[in-house]
Design a protein around this motif. Structure first.
Motif, mmCIF file in Angstrom:
data_model
loop_
_atom_site.group_PDB
_atom_site.id
_atom_site.type_symbol
_atom_site.label_atom_id
_atom_site.label_comp_id
_atom_site.label_asym_id
_atom_site.label_seq_id
_atom_site.Cartn_x
_atom_site.Cartn_y
_atom_site.Cartn_z
ATOM 1 N N ASP A 72 2.462 2.768 2.528
ATOM 2 C CA ASP A 72 2.787 2.735 4.176
ATOM 3 C C ASP A 72 2.804 1.230 4.587
ATOM 4 N N THR A 73 1.817 0.328 4.382
ATOM 5 C CA THR A 73 1.679 -1.141 4.547
ATOM 6 C C THR A 73 1.420 -1.739 3.403
ATOM 7 N N ASP A 126 7.008 -1.044 1.703
ATOM 8 C CA ASP A 126 6.463 -0.320 2.824
ATOM 9 C C ASP A 126 7.436 0.468 3.513
ATOM 10 N N LYS A 127 6.722 1.228 4.435
ATOM 11 C CA LYS A 127 7.788 2.389 5.395
ATOM 12 C C LYS A 127 8.779 1.956 5.914
ATOM 13 N N ASN A 128 8.836 0.381 6.096
ATOM 14 C CA ASN A 128 10.006 -0.050 6.865
ATOM 15 C C ASN A 128 11.212 -0.666 5.674
#
Ligand code: RIB
Length: 301
Positions: A18-19, A98-100
């Motif tokens: 996620d991060t 990451d999620k981005n």
């Protein structure tokens, strides 16, 4: 003109998080995928998919990993006559996405740092004045290849990535093309704006054709006569890994085929856009056909 890419080959372990990890933190990844990568390999695949039958030279290490790279390069349309294997472990990369869709990458050089001057000479003996050699900063022989390729009259394209303090000591005046991102151009030139980059390259390296990739702000081309911008395209960002490599491969393919700069920039920007909408390293590189057939909207600034 023949095109040779003397470049790295890494096994990429891509972890979805996620991060990104922080110092001292331990956490579980949401998933892991393994891809064939390395900036050199990715750029050869992109060059080949863009229509240039590139020769890939480099050291892929132990027989099993070398066989996988050989097979993938052949499938993409590259020539593997100069791909070495050996006793060393293959290079690898630990990549967090990451999620981005942003990434951070830790590389272990392995076999990529086992290239001797004899290895380089043996490969370059098959190329001639006017041929293009493509380089990144992930093998041990970069400085020697630049000197030797220049002595033989070859045109040299350099992507100084990953950027480190060795780059400034390289004979950049012997290069024909330099393709780098905004952080790299700022470290190299000490400049912080587009006008500053243009001025610095024209004053210090007037022979260079430079492309600076500016992420969502597009890309900038600079030579002694012109400076032009090309926008990036609107895409759903999934994984930015290898987007710069796809851009570099498609841009240089355009140049090798004699396409005008604007067209090379357009194809490279579109190919990079398509690659960030997919997972993986070289696996995310589109073919020229896909690039030509895909309609993408320009990202307005
Ligand atoms: O540019 C992406 C590449 O950087 C990955 O394939 C990884 O291997 C590192 O070389």
């Amino acid at each position: 003109m023949k095109v040779l890419n003397f470049g790295s080959l890494n096994l990429d372990y891509i972890y979805s998080v996620d991060t990104f990890l922080r110092p001292g933190e331990t956490k579980s990844a949401e998933g892991r995928q393994t891809f064939l990568g390395g900036k050199g390999f990715n750029q050869s695949v992109a060059l080949a998919r863009a229509g240039v039958p590139v020769f890939h030279a480099g050291n892929a290490g132990e027989r099993e990993s070398a066989a996988a790279f050989r097979e993938a390069l052949l499938q993409a349309g590259a020539d593997v006559t100069f791909l070495q294997d050996g006793a060393e472990v293959c290079g690898h990369a630990i990549i967090q996405v990451d999620k981005n869709g942003q990434n951070c990458i830790l590389i272990f050089h392995g076999a990529n740092y086992h290239i001797s001057q004899d290895d380089v000479n043996r490969v370059l003996d098959h190329f001639a004045a006017g041929d293009m050699v493509v380089l990144q900063n992930e093998i041990n022989a970069t400085a020697y290849i630049i000197e030797e390729a220049h002595r033989r009259g070859m045109q040299i394209a350099f992507n100084p990535s990953p950027y480190d303090e060795t780059i400034r000591r390289l004979p950049l005046e012997k290069l024909s093309w330099l393709i780098l991102n905004e952080v790299e151009v700022q470290d190299l030139s000490g400049q912080e704006c587009v006008e500053g980059y243009v001025r610095w390259f024209r004053e210090n390296f007037p022979q260079l054709r430079v492309v600076v990739t500016l992420g969502s702000r597009g890309a900038l081309y600079i030579d002694s006569q012109q400076a032009l911008r090309h926008p990036s395209y609107q895409v759903q960002i999934v994984d930015t890994t290898a987007a710069g490599d796809v851009f570099t491969g498609f841009f240089l393919a355009g140049q090798a085929m004699g396409r005008p700069v604007e067209e090379s920039m357009q194809l490279a920007s579109k190919a990079a856009g398509i690659s960030v909408s997919r997972k993986g390293s070289a696996a995310s590189a589109p073919t020229l056909q896909e690039v030509l057939e895909t309609e993408l909207k320009v990202l307005e600034q």
